[in-house]
Design a protein around this motif. Sequence first.
Motif, mmCIF file in Angstrom:
data_model
loop_
_atom_site.group_PDB
_atom_site.id
_atom_site.type_symbol
_atom_site.label_atom_id
_atom_site.label_comp_id
_atom_site.label_asym_id
_atom_site.label_seq_id
_atom_site.Cartn_x
_atom_site.Cartn_y
_atom_site.Cartn_z
ATOM 1 N N GLY A 1 0.831 -1.190 0.000
ATOM 2 C CA GLY A 1 0.000 0.000 0.000
ATOM 3 C C GLY A 1 0.867 1.241 0.000
ATOM 4 N N VAL A 2 0.715 2.060 -1.008
ATOM 5 C CA VAL A 2 1.516 3.272 -1.161
ATOM 6 C C VAL A 2 0.550 4.453 -1.158
ATOM 7 C CG1 VAL A 2 3.141 4.503 -2.651
ATOM 8 C CG2 VAL A 2 3.236 1.995 -2.481
ATOM 9 N N SER B 1 -2.655 5.198 -3.681
ATOM 10 C CA SER B 1 -3.694 6.208 -3.510
ATOM 11 C C SER B 1 -3.070 7.574 -3.258
ATOM 12 C CB SER B 1 -4.625 5.830 -2.358
ATOM 13 O OG SER B 1 -3.915 5.756 -1.154
ATOM 14 N N MET B 2 -3.815 8.595 -3.620
ATOM 15 C CA MET B 2 -3.353 9.975 -3.474
ATOM 16 C C MET B 2 -4.490 10.825 -2.928
ATOM 17 S SD MET B 2 -0.289 9.801 -4.642
ATOM 18 C CE MET B 2 0.381 11.336 -5.186
ATOM 19 N N TYR C 1 -5.434 2.066 -8.358
ATOM 20 C CA TYR C 1 -5.206 3.475 -8.023
ATOM 21 C C TYR C 1 -6.522 4.116 -7.593
ATOM 22 C CZ TYR C 1 -4.390 8.439 -8.373
ATOM 23 O OH TYR C 1 -4.313 9.773 -8.078
ATOM 24 N N THR C 2 -6.452 4.869 -6.508
ATOM 25 C CA THR C 2 -7.596 5.672 -6.078
ATOM 26 C C THR C 2 -7.084 7.030 -5.628
ATOM 27 O OG1 THR C 2 -7.521 5.014 -3.743
ATOM 28 C CG2 THR C 2 -8.812 3.630 -5.213
ATOM 29 N N SER D 1 -7.428 5.852 2.698
ATOM 30 C CA SER D 1 -6.591 4.923 1.928
ATOM 31 C C SER D 1 -6.410 3.606 2.677
ATOM 32 C CB SER D 1 -5.217 5.541 1.657
ATOM 33 O OG SER D 1 -5.321 6.691 0.876
ATOM 34 N N LEU D 2 -6.087 3.694 3.960
ATOM 35 C CA LEU D 2 -5.900 2.488 4.756
ATOM 36 C C LEU D 2 -7.199 1.698 4.861
ATOM 37 C CD1 LEU D 2 -4.205 0.631 6.498
ATOM 38 C CD2 LEU D 2 -4.721 2.109 8.452
#
Length: 166
Positions: A74-75, A113-114, A141-142, A156-157
């Motif tokens: 997870g980034v 995710s960003m 990607y989200t 995101s988590l």
Amino acid sequence: MPDANIGQGGIRNFGERNLQMFEKELKESIIPFAESNYRIKKGKENRALAGLSMGGIYTLYAGIQNSDMFSGLGVFSSGYMLPMLQDVADKQYKFLNENKSAFSSNIRNFWISMGGKDDIAYENGQKMLKELDKTGIKYTYTDYPGGHTWPVWRNSLHQFAQVLFK
């Protein structure tokens, strides 16, 4: 949650050495400690690595180099800080190109995710996604509006945790 070995000079002196130190600490200390002291399942199929912001860079480095140790990465709000980490990024993309099959079979969930366009890491993250697309590496990607902030990372988590270990 290790201190990530930034050391003296802070972010200005950050580089591959810091990433290698984290990778070593993760493999030799953190994972063995957790598996010896907590009631958790062992093995890569039961292990994921995630990080936010700078921790996302550590996750990219250690996770790509050691995809045989994890089933998920997870980034969150990250991407290689360019031009400071251009050499590291180039080596990582080359490694992925040469090990695409192994990486793809090992990492079932590669989550990126960003915090939308207001995220200070957005531009570097988008450059990273383009490079991953060139290699053919699959990822999810989200983005979630809110910039480089805790509400974004919490979202995101929450999303990433739901797809782990299925």
